[in-house]
Design a protein around this motif. Structure first.
Motif, PDB file in Angstrom:
ATOM      1  N   ILE A 402       0.856  -1.192   0.000  1.00  0.00           N
ATOM      2  CA  ILE A 402       0.000   0.000   0.000  1.00  0.00           C
ATOM      3  C   ILE A 402       0.889   1.239   0.000  1.00  0.00           C
ATOM      4  O   ILE A 402       1.925   1.279   0.661  1.00  0.00           O
ATOM      5  N   GLY A 403       0.450   2.267  -0.749  1.00  0.00           N
ATOM      6  CA  GLY A 403       1.174   3.537  -0.738  1.00  0.00           C
ATOM      7  C   GLY A 403       1.336   4.100  -2.128  1.00  0.00           C
ATOM      8  O   GLY A 403       0.410   4.066  -2.941  1.00  0.00           O
ATOM      9  N   SER A 404       2.535   4.606  -2.408  1.00  0.00           N
ATOM     10  CA  SER A 404       2.824   5.182  -3.718  1.00  0.00           C
ATOM     11  C   SER A 404       3.983   4.433  -4.363  1.00  0.00           C
ATOM     12  O   SER A 404       4.663   3.628  -3.720  1.00  0.00           O
ATOM     13  N   ASN A 405       4.198   4.717  -5.632  1.00  0.00           N
ATOM     14  CA  ASN A 405       5.347   4.162  -6.341  1.00  0.00           C
ATOM     15  C   ASN A 405       6.626   4.477  -5.563  1.00  0.00           C
ATOM     16  O   ASN A 405       6.834   5.590  -5.110  1.00  0.00           O
ATOM     17  N   SER A 406       7.470   3.468  -5.387  1.00  0.00           N
ATOM     18  CA  SER A 406       8.683   3.647  -4.593  1.00  0.00           C
ATOM     19  C   SER A 406       9.789   4.316  -5.423  1.00  0.00           C
ATOM     20  O   SER A 406       9.589   4.693  -6.572  1.00  0.00           O
ATOM     21  N   PHE A 407      10.978   4.436  -4.842  1.00  0.00           N
ATOM     22  CA  PHE A 407      12.049   5.247  -5.429  1.00  0.00           C
ATOM     23  C   PHE A 407      12.571   4.709  -6.759  1.00  0.00           C
ATOM     24  O   PHE A 407      12.833   5.454  -7.692  1.00  0.00           O
ATOM     25  N   GLY A 408      12.794   3.398  -6.832  1.00  0.00           N
ATOM     26  CA  GLY A 408      13.342   2.821  -8.054  1.00  0.00           C
ATOM     27  C   GLY A 408      14.850   2.757  -8.080  1.00  0.00           C
ATOM     28  O   GLY A 408      15.491   2.955  -9.114  1.00  0.00           O
ATOM     29  N   LYS A 409      15.451   2.481  -6.919  1.00  0.00           N
ATOM     30  CA  LYS A 409      16.903   2.331  -6.834  1.00  0.00           C
ATOM     31  C   LYS A 409      17.197   0.835  -6.895  1.00  0.00           C
ATOM     32  O   LYS A 409      17.228   0.149  -5.888  1.00  0.00           O
ATOM     33  N   GLY A 410      17.420   0.335  -8.108  1.00  0.00           N
ATOM     34  CA  GLY A 410      17.529  -1.102  -8.321  1.00  0.00           C
ATOM     35  C   GLY A 410      18.929  -1.579  -8.607  1.00  0.00           C
ATOM     36  O   GLY A 410      19.113  -2.516  -9.393  1.00  0.00           O
ATOM     37  N   THR A 411      19.923  -0.950  -7.987  1.00  0.00           N
ATOM     38  CA  THR A 411      21.302  -1.363  -8.212  1.00  0.00           C
ATOM     39  C   THR A 411      21.953  -1.773  -6.897  1.00  0.00           C
ATOM     40  O   THR A 411      21.561  -1.315  -5.824  1.00  0.00           O
ATOM     41  N   VAL A 412      22.964  -2.620  -7.014  1.00  0.00           N
ATOM     42  CA  VAL A 412      23.699  -3.119  -5.850  1.00  0.00           C
ATOM     43  C   VAL A 412      25.113  -2.551  -5.880  1.00  0.00           C
ATOM     44  O   VAL A 412      25.778  -2.590  -6.920  1.00  0.00           O
ATOM     45  N   GLN A 413      25.566  -2.022  -4.738  1.00  0.00           N
ATOM     46  CA  GLN A 413      26.921  -1.493  -4.649  1.00  0.00           C
ATOM     47  C   GLN A 413      27.812  -2.468  -3.875  1.00  0.00           C
ATOM     48  O   GLN A 413      27.406  -2.995  -2.838  1.00  0.00           O
ATOM     49  N   LYS A 414      28.987  -2.701  -4.411  1.00  0.00           N
ATOM     50  CA  LYS A 414      29.987  -3.508  -3.728  1.00  0.00           C
ATOM     51  C   LYS A 414      30.983  -2.548  -3.090  1.00  0.00           C
ATOM     52  O   LYS A 414      31.503  -1.654  -3.756  1.00  0.00           O
ATOM     53  N   VAL A 415      31.230  -2.712  -1.807  1.00  0.00           N
ATOM     54  CA  VAL A 415      32.068  -1.768  -1.055  1.00  0.00           C
ATOM     55  C   VAL A 415      33.453  -2.354  -0.845  1.00  0.00           C
ATOM     56  O   VAL A 415      33.598  -3.490  -0.377  1.00  0.00           O
ATOM     57  N   PHE A 416      34.479  -1.569  -1.196  1.00  0.00           N
ATOM     58  CA  PHE A 416      35.866  -1.998  -1.037  1.00  0.00           C
ATOM     59  C   PHE A 416      36.592  -1.024  -0.113  1.00  0.00           C
ATOM     60  O   PHE A 416      36.454   0.191  -0.246  1.00  0.00           O
ATOM     61  N   GLU A 417      37.391  -1.573   0.792  1.00  0.00           N
ATOM     62  CA  GLU A 417      38.221  -0.725   1.643  1.00  0.00           C
ATOM     63  C   GLU A 417      39.567  -0.520   0.958  1.00  0.00           C
ATOM     64  O   GLU A 417      40.192  -1.469   0.483  1.00  0.00           O
ATOM     65  N   LEU A 418      40.024   0.725   0.933  1.00  0.00           N
ATOM     66  CA  LEU A 418      41.287   1.078   0.296  1.00  0.00           C
ATOM     67  C   LEU A 418      42.394   1.183   1.343  1.00  0.00           C
ATOM     68  O   LEU A 418      42.123   1.205   2.553  1.00  0.00           O
ATOM     69  N   PRO A 419      43.658   1.240   0.924  1.00  0.00           N
ATOM     70  CA  PRO A 419      44.777   1.205   1.876  1.00  0.00           C
ATOM     71  C   PRO A 419      44.767   2.306   2.929  1.00  0.00           C
ATOM     72  O   PRO A 419      45.328   2.135   4.009  1.00  0.00           O
ATOM     73  N   ASN A 420      44.143   3.447   2.653  1.00  0.00           N
ATOM     74  CA  ASN A 420      44.096   4.546   3.635  1.00  0.00           C
ATOM     75  C   ASN A 420      42.877   4.458   4.536  1.00  0.00           C
ATOM     76  O   ASN A 420      42.533   5.421   5.219  1.00  0.00           O
ATOM     77  N   ARG A 421      42.190   3.305   4.528  1.00  0.00           N
ATOM     78  CA  ARG A 421      40.990   3.059   5.335  1.00  0.00           C
ATOM     79  C   ARG A 421      39.771   3.797   4.811  1.00  0.00           C
ATOM     80  O   ARG A 421      38.734   3.887   5.474  1.00  0.00           O
ATOM     81  N   SER A 422      39.880   4.349   3.610  1.00  0.00           N
ATOM     82  CA  SER A 422      38.701   4.925   2.956  1.00  0.00           C
ATOM     83  C   SER A 422      37.911   3.799   2.307  1.00  0.00           C
ATOM     84  O   SER A 422      38.291   2.623   2.383  1.00  0.00           O
ATOM     85  N   GLU A 423      36.783   4.139   1.682  1.00  0.00           N
ATOM     86  CA  GLU A 423      35.956   3.152   0.991  1.00  0.00           C
ATOM     87  C   GLU A 423      35.578   3.677  -0.388  1.00  0.00           C
ATOM     88  O   GLU A 423      35.377   4.878  -0.569  1.00  0.00           O
ATOM     89  N   ILE A 424      35.470   2.745  -1.325  1.00  0.00           N
ATOM     90  CA  ILE A 424      34.866   3.068  -2.604  1.00  0.00           C
ATOM     91  C   ILE A 424      33.752   2.064  -2.841  1.00  0.00           C
ATOM     92  O   ILE A 424      33.949   0.852  -2.744  1.00  0.00           O
ATOM     93  N   ALA A 425      32.554   2.587  -3.044  1.00  0.00           N
ATOM     94  CA  ALA A 425      31.377   1.752  -3.293  1.00  0.00           C
ATOM     95  C   ALA A 425      31.071   1.810  -4.779  1.00  0.00           C
ATOM     96  O   ALA A 425      30.893   2.900  -5.345  1.00  0.00           O
ATOM     97  N   ILE A 426      31.017   0.646  -5.416  1.00  0.00           N
ATOM     98  CA  ILE A 426      30.902   0.565  -6.881  1.00  0.00           C
ATOM     99  C   ILE A 426      29.636  -0.199  -7.248  1.00  0.00           C
ATOM    100  O   ILE A 426      29.404  -1.310  -6.759  1.00  0.00           O
ATOM    101  N   THR A 427      28.832   0.398  -8.098  1.00  0.00           N
ATOM    102  CA  THR A 427      27.643  -0.297  -8.590  1.00  0.00           C
ATOM    103  C   THR A 427      28.084  -1.461  -9.477  1.00  0.00           C
ATOM    104  O   THR A 427      28.762  -1.259 -10.481  1.00  0.00           O
ATOM    105  N   TRP A 428      27.683  -2.668  -9.073  1.00  0.00           N
ATOM    106  CA  TRP A 428      28.167  -3.817  -9.846  1.00  0.00           C
ATOM    107  C   TRP A 428      27.050  -4.733 -10.339  1.00  0.00           C
ATOM    108  O   TRP A 428      27.298  -5.662 -11.088  1.00  0.00           O
TER     109      TRP A 428
END
Length: 551
Positions: A402-428
């Motif tokens: 019940i409700g309204s049409n939802s957002f439509g975010k249909g992608t999955v992100q894979k998250v990788f930790e980099l050497p400086n403890r940062s992250e890069i999230a990539i749609t895969w």
């Protein structure tokens, strides 16, 4: 003063509608979740470190991104974004080489590598930055992390809008939200007197030592915190698991008292996973709001379902799962949450360019809700993992949406930790509902739409159920459309226009269906409309006695 600090404890005890009660809790949750500090590192830029960092980042993107992308394109985009630090920096691409200029004066020229090797392009990128640093005062003052952020912001700018780079401290906050952190288990807002505790989470160190909502923390480890920022206070409260912290707290002796007593609590930090489940029982219906998906979501959801079953027993009429304004979270938790209600069949499938992205997830447990009806509420801000859960329950005919049409975010992100403890999230990958359609760009079409101009009241919904206008047919809801066919997608989404504002109408309709079996059967399409008109009319009289709002 933080936005949610106007919610006093007294206000929270006033009679509120279900939507108001949930909104208050959600707002407090967001304040607590966003309060972790972010500080730029003072690390000095180092060419060797930068080369290793860029190389690994380029590798992850070129291997896992959903669309094939050239590493040279990533490196050039990263270099081009250096102008965000100093606008006098210019990168000129001549096709087989690049020239680095500063304030119109060429500084250096670099021939492109012969192959698409990530390390070669990373070295080129780091070398170009080194030459810029020799001339630019802004770069000489910039930290290494500021430079890395500029490069990676340029890199992810070449990808889709859901791919992102998070600098180290923000990445730590992200990991804390997903996996938990060493803490106490309180939600608070910063006020003039100190850190005003809004709520104490269940089964946490704060609860075990007797901290209460309304307490005001004025010192941490005997150091006054009243003049500190919210970020600084949070930094003091968080710490390694099993470490101890002393809190000096002001507490009113009674609710109406003016005088406050000063207490000291010694608390041992434990791993805290932010609670994403809110359970409110009412009239033998279990209202469960899911605000996001982290490592504790399914466990907490199972606990709340069990609690509802224990409290209401055979009188329990069903469940309302409120996914409105739920922006998503861990894919695995959405799958396991769906598995609590679906005894068999597909929950979701994912497909991308990388072989490992092709995954099919099926239900493999018993229906934990024991067959009782489930209603799911969605709106325009129900996205990602919440759409996976809604689609799985809808396509398996386990729930009415019940409700309204939802957002439509249909992608999955894979998250990788980099050497400086940062992250890069990539749609895969893109995920697909059990019936096969791709959710990206279209969202979930509800069974019962509450945002059409013809629907203003519960009676309007009842009339459309009896006439057969509702529910929206599964053939319409699940039609497969190409993501690039924007005109067709817009026509489909117009069937139930998006609304970002949660409405009490959605809750009232959900309650009406659970309280009225004949109308619930109509909503499921189990009964023929002409043959059930008399039964439905009798049921409407019962539903008309329901309160407009839930107290």
């Amino acid at each position: 003063m933080p936005f949610c600090s106007f919610f006093s404890l007294r206000n929270l005890t006033r009679p509120l509608s279900l939507r108001s009660r949930i909104s208050c809790l959600a707002l407090i949750f967001l304040t607590a979740a966003c309060s972790a500090p972010y500080h730029s590192s003072n690390q000095v830029y180092d060419k060797k470190t930068a080369t290793a960092l860029f190389s690994q980042g380029f590798d992850y993107v070129t291997e896992y991104y959903i669309d094939e992308i050239d590493v040279s394109r990533l490196a050039l985009a990263g270099l081009d974004n250096l102008s965000t630090i100093d606008p006098d920096v210019e990168i000129l691409d001549s096709g087989n080489a690049l020239t680095v200029s500063y304030d119109g004066v060429p500084l250096s020229r670099y021939s492109y590598p012969d192959d698409l090797n990530s390390r070669s392009w990373a070295l080129l990128t780091a070398s170009a930055i080194e030459s810029v640093k020799q001339q630019s005062p802004d770069f000489q003052q910039a930290t290494g992390e500021q430079i890395y952020l500029a490069v990676f912001d340029g890199v992810v700018g070449e990808l889709d809008r859901f791919s992102r780079y998070s600098a180290p401290e923000q990445a730590t906050n992200n990991r804390d939200s997903r996996n938990g952190f060493g803490g106490l288990g309180i939600r608070y807002v910063k006020e003039e007197q100190g850190a005003h505790i809004i709520s104490v989470m269940e089964n946490t160190p704060a609860e075990s030592v007797g901290l209460k909502a309304g307490d005001i923390i004025i010192a941490v480890n005997h150091s006054d915190i009243r003049k500190l920022s919210e970020d600084s206070i949070t930094h003091l409260l968080k710490g390694p698991e099993n470490s101890r912290v002393s809190l000096t707290v002001l507490r009113k002796e009674t609710e109406s008292a003016v005088k406050q007593q000063q207490l000291i609590f010694e608390v041992t930090r434990k791993r805290i996973v932010i609670q994403t489940i809110t359970y409110i029982p009412h009239d033998n219906i279990a209202y469960i709001q899911i605000s996001g998906f982290n490592k504790s979501t399914t466990t907490s959801l199972r606990s709340k379902v069990r609690k509802a079953q224990k409290e209401m027993g055979k009188d329990l009429k069903g469940y309302i799962l409120d996914l409105r304004n739920n922006g998503g979270g861990l894919l695995s938790e959405a799958i396991s949450a769906a598995d609590l209600f679906i005894p068999n069949g597909t929950i979701v499938s994912t497909r991308g360019r990388h072989p490992d992205s092709h995954q099919y997830n099926d239900a493999h447990s018993t229906d934990f809700a024991q067959g009782l009806p489930v209603i799911v509420l969605v709106n325009a801000y129900s996205a990602s993992s919440s759409e996976i859960l809604a689609a799985a329950l809808q396509d398996s005919e386990r729930a009415i949406v019940i409700g309204s049409n939802s957002f439509g975010k249909g992608t999955v992100q894979k998250v990788f930790e980099l050497p400086n403890r940062s992250e890069i999230a990539i749609t895969w990958a893109r995920f697909h509902a059990p019936s096969g359609y791709a959710i990206q760009g279209r969202g979930i079409i509800p069974d019962i739409c509450t945002t059409n101009s013809s629907v203003k009241t519960v009676d309007d919904v009842i009339a459309q159920l009896k006439s057969g206008t509702l529910p929206i047919s599964s053939e319409t809801r699940t039609v497969s459309l190409l993501p690039e066919d924007e005109d067709a997608l817009e026509k489909l989404k117009a069937i139930c226009p998006q609304s970002a504002q949660p409405s009490e109408l959605e809750e009232d309709v959900a309650e009406m269906l659970l309280m009225t079996p004949a109308l619930l059967s109509l909503a499921k399409g189990e009964l023929e409309h002409g043959k059930t008109r008399e039964i439905a009319d009798e049921s409407v009289e019962e539903s008309a006695q329901l309160p407009e709002t839930i107290q």
